[in-house]
Design an enzyme around this catalytic site. Structure first.
Site, PDB file in Angstrom:
ATOM      1  N   CYS A   1       9.063 -20.796  22.960  1.00 31.00           N
ATOM      2  CA  CYS A   1       7.852 -20.391  23.678  1.00 31.00           C
ATOM      3  C   CYS A   1       8.037 -19.022  24.323  1.00 31.00           C
ATOM      4  CB  CYS A   1       7.489 -21.426  24.736  1.00 31.00           C
ATOM      5  SG  CYS A   1       6.893 -22.979  24.037  1.00 31.00           S
TER       6      CYS A   1
ATOM      7  N   CYS B   1      13.386  -3.273  20.938  1.00 28.56           N
ATOM      8  CA  CYS B   1      12.480  -4.429  20.963  1.00 28.56           C
ATOM      9  C   CYS B   1      12.454  -4.940  22.398  1.00 28.56           C
ATOM     10  CB  CYS B   1      12.917  -5.500  19.973  1.00 28.56           C
ATOM     11  SG  CYS B   1      14.538  -6.214  20.321  1.00 28.56           S
TER      12      CYS B   1
END
Length: 390
Positions: free
Chosen positions: A195, A349
């Site tokens: 998640c 990232c």
């Protein structure tokens, strides 16, 4: 003790008033409420699924609730973990959950186990409880919870969530299937994003956690038809429910002991491969990157390989977005090559993992580059605090 001696269980005058709407239900009544008071439930995790589950088990009058968690409350939890509040950020989740449970129902006994669940402690923790509810979010712990429940003969009330979808069922109940009948082998590490990586609608665990609470109460009461043998699939975007039939696999391996579940799920192997991959890539710190930018250096391309929605949340100035998914598919490789125009390549990232993967793919295509250590999280924490963390 799913078949307690109800003559030994008494309700106080306050409890009669508190549970009055239960007592007038023929399917619950005084006997059912006594069953709830006599029952003990162990919840693994006090996060997204554990929050609504625990609130409703406490309100229903479950007499003994155990909590297993070792995490602390973080601001990012509050979007979905409704048992916790802002004042508890940085403090243990199980302490926060206990305070809220007792505020809802002071007649509950709350046992706290501030520890990481492991093969060494699972059987000892599970043994005193009637039912175990799995509110975890990772495969090693799900297999561990399942196998411990099988060895002890405990029902395992299961739920999982991801983005806009959820699942719920009851494992190891009345000769029904267990988790290994649904997933005989774990998926390769990284194939199913967490998640934290893929996101989750904050309301979603409320729905699945309430379903888990409902199944737990039904098992205690001995009423209705549980989800044993049925996997309930929920899609919040479409507001649809589907069912899949589950059956025990007659040739499944016998569960006769607890094992190393991190190893079983390939986590150490994946981490070692990831570390080896990163070790062979040139790295630049965020401080070094800042120095290049401050000097007005223009001989490099700063490439962001996160998803477009992440790029909208936070970005490093003058970076160009080419998502990792495009690089993996091949289309992004040519895009990067055309963007470079003789410049050096620097890639970032969120934390440095996806950028390392992108660089490995680009290297195979003949494009060399440098990874930003720690990604945009390090940039936000060490260089520019105005860049939001997410």
């Amino acid at each position: 003790m799913l078949n307690p001696n109800l003559d030994e269980i008494q309700l106080s005058k306050q409890e009669y008033e508190r549970y009055s709407r239960h007592l007038i239900l023929p399917e619950v009544g005084l006997e059912g409420q006594k069953r709830l008071k006599a029952a003990s439930v162990l919840c693994i995790g006090t996060g997204g699924l554990g929050s609504p589950l625990l609130l409703y088990l406490a309100a229903a009058g479950v007499g003994r609730i155990g909590l297993v968690d070792f995490d602390v409350v973080d601001h990012s939890n509050l979007q979905r973990q409704v048992i916790h509040g802002t004042s508890w950020v940085g403090k243990p989740k199980i302490q926060s959950a206990k305070e809220r449970i007792l505020e809802i129902n002071p007649f509950c006994q709350v046992d706290l186990y501030e520890t990481r669940l492991s093969s060494e402690n699972a059987l000892k923790l599970f043994e005193p409880y009637d039912i175990v509810v799995d509110g975890t979010d990772n495969f090693p712990t799900r297999y561990l919870v399942n196998d411990a429940c099988v060895l002890l003969g405990k029902p395992n009330v299961y739920g999982s969530i991801y983005r806009f979808e959820g699942q719920a069922t009851v494992f190891n109940y009345q000769d029904g299937p267990n988790y290994r009948d649904l997933y005989p082998e774990p998926p390769p590490p990284g194939l199913v994003p967490s998640c934290a990586e893929g996101g989750v609608l904050g309301i979603l665990p409320g729905m699945i956690g309430v379903i888990q609470a409902t199944e737990t109460v039904k098992i205690i009461l001995g009423q209705g038809e549980t989800l044993s043998g049925r996997l309930l699939l929920y899609n919040a975007l479409n507001m649809t429910f589907r069912e899949l039939k589950l059956r025990p696999n007659p040739v499944r391996p016998v569960i006769d002991k607890l094992i190393d579940y991190e190893m079983f799920c390939g986590i150490p192997q994946a981490k070692a491969a990831e570390a080896e991959q990163q070790a062979h890539l040139p790295e630049i710190t965020v401080q070094q990157l800042q120095l290049l930018m401050d000097e007005g250096n223009t001989d490099f391309l700063l490439l962001d390989v996160r998803n477009p929605n992440e790029y909208e949340i936070a970005k490093i100035a003058h970076s160009v977005l080419v998502p990792l998914s495009e690089i993996e598919s091949g289309s992004g490789v040519d895009k990067v090559r055309s963007l470079l125009n003789g410049q050096k390549l620097i890639v970032y990232c969120k934390s440095g993992v996806r950028s390392a993967k992108a660089l490995s793919i680009l290297k195979e295509a003949g494009i060399e580059g440098t990874n930003v250590k720690g990604g945009i999280l390090a940039w936000s924490r060490e260089i520019d605090p105005s860049v939001p963390e997410y």
